[in-house]
Design a protein around this motif. Sequence first.
Motif, short mmCIF file in Angstrom:
data_model
loop_
_atom_site.label_atom_id
_atom_site.label_comp_id
_atom_site.label_asym_id
_atom_site.label_seq_id
_atom_site.Cartn_x
_atom_site.Cartn_y
_atom_site.Cartn_z
N ALA A 83 0.74 -1.45 0.49
CA ALA A 83 -0.22 0.23 0.04
C ALA A 83 0.91 1.43 0.08
O ALA A 83 0.84 2.04 -0.34
CB ALA A 83 -0.46 0.13 1.29
N ALA A 84 1.76 1.35 0.76
CA ALA A 84 2.85 2.09 0.56
C ALA A 84 3.34 2.28 -0.90
O ALA A 84 3.59 3.55 -1.22
CB ALA A 84 4.41 2.02 1.87
N ALA A 85 4.02 1.51 -1.78
CA ALA A 85 4.54 1.55 -2.66
C ALA A 85 3.27 1.85 -3.16
O ALA A 85 3.79 2.72 -4.37
CB ALA A 85 4.78 0.54 -3.46
N GLY A 86 2.43 2.14 -3.46
CA GLY A 86 1.32 2.69 -4.76
C GLY A 86 0.63 3.94 -3.80
O GLY A 86 0.58 4.67 -4.65
N LEU A 87 0.74 4.54 -2.55
CA LEU A 87 0.47 5.87 -2.65
C LEU A 87 2.47 5.98 -2.80
O LEU A 87 2.12 7.90 -3.02
CB LEU A 87 0.85 6.12 -1.17
N ALA A 88 2.74 5.97 -2.63
CA ALA A 88 4.57 6.68 -3.58
C ALA A 88 4.52 6.96 -4.75
O ALA A 88 4.71 7.86 -5.30
CB ALA A 88 5.37 5.73 -3.00
N ASP A 89 3.94 6.06 -5.68
CA ASP A 89 3.17 5.74 -7.20
C ASP A 89 2.53 6.92 -7.60
O ASP A 89 2.54 7.60 -8.19
CB ASP A 89 2.89 4.31 -6.87
N GLN A 90 1.56 7.22 -6.53
CA GLN A 90 0.21 8.24 -6.77
C GLN A 90 0.61 9.80 -6.52
O GLN A 90 0.85 10.10 -7.48
CB GLN A 90 -0.40 7.75 -6.49
N GLY A 91 1.76 9.18 -5.98
CA GLY A 91 2.28 11.03 -5.80
C GLY A 91 3.42 11.69 -6.10
O GLY A 91 3.25 12.60 -7.01
N THR A 92 3.60 10.61 -7.45
CA THR A 92 5.38 10.27 -8.40
C THR A 92 4.77 10.41 -9.62
O THR A 92 5.40 10.28 -10.07
CB THR A 92 6.45 9.52 -7.72
#
Length: 356
Positions: free
Chosen positions: A12-21
Amino acid sequence: MNFFIAILLILAAAGLADQGTGGRLGLSDSFGQGVASMGGLAVSLVGIYCLGITALQANAAGVAALESLLPFDPSVLVGCVLAPDLGGWSIAKGMASGEAMGRFSGVIVSSTLGCAVSFVLPLSLAAVGEGETADLMSGLVLGIVTLPATLLVGGLMLGVPVGELAAGCGPIVALCAVLCLALVKARRPATRVLLAMGNLIRLASFLLFALVILGLFVPQWSLTAPELVHEALVIVVKITAVVCGAMVAARLILAWCRRPIEGLARVLGVKEEAAVGLVLSLATSLSMLPLFGKMDRRGRVMNAAFSVSGAFALGGQMAFIASVEPGPVVAAFVCAKLAGGVCALLAGRLFCPAEQ
């Protein structure tokens, strides 16, 4: 923290980071789908959770009287008709005579038969085409027939005494027999009854949610303590985080594990779409419904059978259980669900011949 939960939170943290970038890794859409589930979760969970616990606390004497009248623990009845996050866990735990039996009813029974009756059956029946309903029903019957495997594994892992486990399984086996008979002998009337029941539960969740929210804005009309509302919302946020991780995990599995999925399809003797549906069902059985019409008959039967016990084993239900129970209970939940799911797949492979 449970190992599975930790992995899903990292995803989930990876998905959040991807959405932010800017979505460069292709995970942002899956993460967004998980976040979008928060509103529906809150509407389904908050009202029944808060008012269910409040009602049990106010009627403790009635619950005790019911326990003395029945030859089995009354919490089993709740687990048979409500999913854990639709009030099954909170109400069953409040009605149970002991901690182990409360967990058996609120975690194992509720996440299988209760979820099938109140969630999987109504939504699946509404989603599949008319020509696919017979395969859906056949699979659901096989999933219900193999349900005792889930109950046995879960009950023993939770430390339920053998005598109590046998008594608690009695009404469940009887209800399973009635459901199977109704779905085989009177499919259309049974379908209408199950659809009506699912819609009634959904309507009740909306109404109770509205009552809880109204009490927050007009305190003199409040029917539950604000602390319970806070507790329910914390659970919703925890579930959402894990669902985000599960959606990202499904995205990665489909992208990177094509060859293992093809191997699974060959072993089961089904089309690749059916194998993908089974993988997606580990997060939520709703994900396999868009693929249902593209599957072969054996694949449809297997996916429907798997949805009774195996679905949600690594998704929102596991997140809910992890937010209210300790790690060993989560492990029992996952093992029981997967054991029942495997038995359902074996039954589907045995009783449904592959298409030539």
